[in-house]
Structures are given as C-alpha cells and as structure tokens.
Enzyme design. Structure first.
Site, short mmCIF file in Angstrom:
data_model
loop_
_atom_site.label_atom_id
_atom_site.label_comp_id
_atom_site.label_asym_id
_atom_site.label_seq_id
_atom_site.Cartn_x
_atom_site.Cartn_y
_atom_site.Cartn_z
N GLU A 24 -1.14 -8.71 5.07
CA GLU A 24 -0.82 -8.89 6.50
C GLU A 24 -2.08 -8.90 7.37
OE1 GLU A 24 -0.47 -6.13 4.82
OE2 GLU A 24 -0.76 -4.34 6.05
N HIS A 75 -3.61 -5.48 1.33
CA HIS A 75 -2.93 -5.71 2.61
C HIS A 75 -2.95 -7.19 3.02
CE1 HIS A 75 -2.31 -1.56 4.01
NE2 HIS A 75 -3.39 -1.28 3.30
N CYS A 112 0.83 -1.20 0.00
CA CYS A 112 0.00 0.00 0.00
C CYS A 112 0.86 1.26 0.00
CB CYS A 112 -1.00 -0.06 1.15
SG CYS A 112 -2.47 0.93 0.79
N1 LIG Z 1 -3.32 1.89 3.74
C1 LIG Z 1 -2.42 2.60 3.08
O1 LIG Z 1 -1.23 2.30 3.09
C2 LIG Z 1 -2.91 3.85 2.42
C3 LIG Z 1 -1.93 4.42 1.42
C4 LIG Z 1 -2.18 5.88 1.07
N2 LIG Z 1 -2.12 6.71 2.22
C5 LIG Z 1 -3.50 5.99 0.35
O2 LIG Z 1 -4.50 6.26 0.98
O3 LIG Z 1 -3.58 5.76 -0.83
#
Ligand SMILES: NC(=O)CC[C@H](N)C(=O)O
EC number: 6.3.5.3
Length: 223
Positions: free
Chosen positions: A198, A196, A86
C-alpha cells in the site's frame, strides 16, 4: 468491488490502506471495528499493519482473539478475499487462518527499508496483475517478520503454490525460511504478507509496484 478495512487499537497503517483501496477501486472501503461481529457485504477484507495491542504477548496474538476475527473467519470460509499486511499477516497466522508463525527478525532489530520480491505464484486472486517470476519493489517495516513453519508444513505450502512472494536478490530482511514473504491458504482466498504494497502504489510514493496486488484483488486490472 467493495472492500473493508479492519481497525484495532494500535494499528497504524489503516489510513494508508484506506487511501490505497480508495485510489485503486474508486470507492472508499468501509471500516470495521474490532468488536463488530458482522462484516458488511464486501468482496475484500483487509487487515492492515501496525502494532495491535502494542505487540504484547506476541504480535497479533491479542488481536486474533477479538470478536471481529470470528466474523472474518466466517467470511473467509464463504470465499471472501482476505488480505493481511504485516501486523495483519501476523494476526491471520495467530488466528489460524494461515499456516506457520512469524518470529523475531534474525537480526533482533526492527527493519525499515525497501526489499525486492519475487512473485512466485501469479495465478492467484491477489497476483494476477503480475507475471510469474516478476521482481517487484516493496517497503518493509517490522521486527517480527521471520517466517517459520515446521518441515511438513513447509513442504505442503511450497508444493501447493501457497508461497506467493519470496524476498529476492538477497534482500531477505528478517531470516524467513525459504525467503518467504507472503503465503496464502489452501483455498487461495486468504493472503498474508509482511511487505507493505500500500506504500508503493503511485508516482508520489516513488513507484507503483504494489498496485497490482490491490488491482488483482479488486479486479480492476487495466486491459
Ligand atoms: N508494520 C507492521 O505492521 C509491524 C508489525 C509488527 N508490529 C512488527 O513490528 O513486527
């Protein structure tokens, strides 16, 4: 296998990542702060998700210029595995370790939901635990996950098998080109992905579909 988790102001998934790596490898990762210029001897470096520097300028743009990134680049050049999830993916793209760009979601809204992912390339250090074409579940939570690459880059990454994950079954949450959810570098040791994994590694999470990414990278795939 030893791992490291990078920490920067504004990242908020570092604890989840540390918990996942500890659970899957049986060893707690070392943590590396953004100002560090040396990374200990590890086999896997993970840049977790979050909102580094409040997503100012562009997601990951400031983080990509922190001293620790030079150390990560040097390790990546030596073949150490690097995984960005992400915001970690956005940072790797901004640092030039991965091709393309991550733009604002097509909906212009933050998306937080579960998607389906197709394992497009199961012949990588990060996906060996899966089979090609396997569909797995994964949560996503971002507002800038809309993967873009120019036509030539897109052709190259598709042709090289660098597209590792695609959103499947109509679950593309952000408008990414070619439903791209995760890409790796040409050498195959740096992977970035918006979902994600994880957060889906054990029964308490409601499933363990994400476990294979860490099990592959940490080489702890059950025989
Ligand atoms: N969960 C995250 O890592 C979000 C990544 C980034 N801040 C976005 O909103 O795109």
């Amino acid at each position: 296998m030893k791992s490291a988790v990078v920490q920067l102001p504004g990242l908020n998934r570092d604890r989840d990542m540390i918990a996942a790596l500890t659970k899957i490898s049986g060893k707690a990762p070392v943590t590396v702060w953004q100002t560090e210029t040396e990374i200990p001897d590890v086999d896997l470096i993970v840049i977790p998700g979050g909102f580094s520097y409040g997503d100012y300028l562009r997601c990951g743009a400031i983080a990509a210029r922190m001293p620790v990134m030079q150390a990560i680049k040097a390790k990546a050049e030596k073949g150490v595995k690097v995984l960005g999830v992400c915001n970690g993916f956005q940072i790797l793209v901004e640092a030039g370790l991965l091709p393309g760009a991550l733009m604002r979601n097509a909906s212009l809204k933050f998306v937080c939901r579960e998607v389906k992912l197709e394992v497009v390339n199961a012949d990588t250090d990060f996906t060996r635990a899966y089979s090609k074409g396997q569909i797995i579940r994964s949560p996503v939570a971002h507002h800038d996950g809309n993967y873009f690459a120019d036509a030539e880059t897109l052709k190259t990454i598709e042709g090289n098998g660098q597209v590792v994950f695609r959103y499947a079954e109509g679950t593309n949450p952000n408008g990414s080109m070619g439903d791209i959810a995760g890409v790796m570098n040409t050498a195959g040791n740096v992977l970035g992905m918006m979902p994600h994994p994880e957060n889906l590694i054990e029964a308490a999470h409601g499933g363990a579909d994400g476990r294979g990414i860490f099990a592959s990278a940490l080489e702890v795939i059950a025989a």
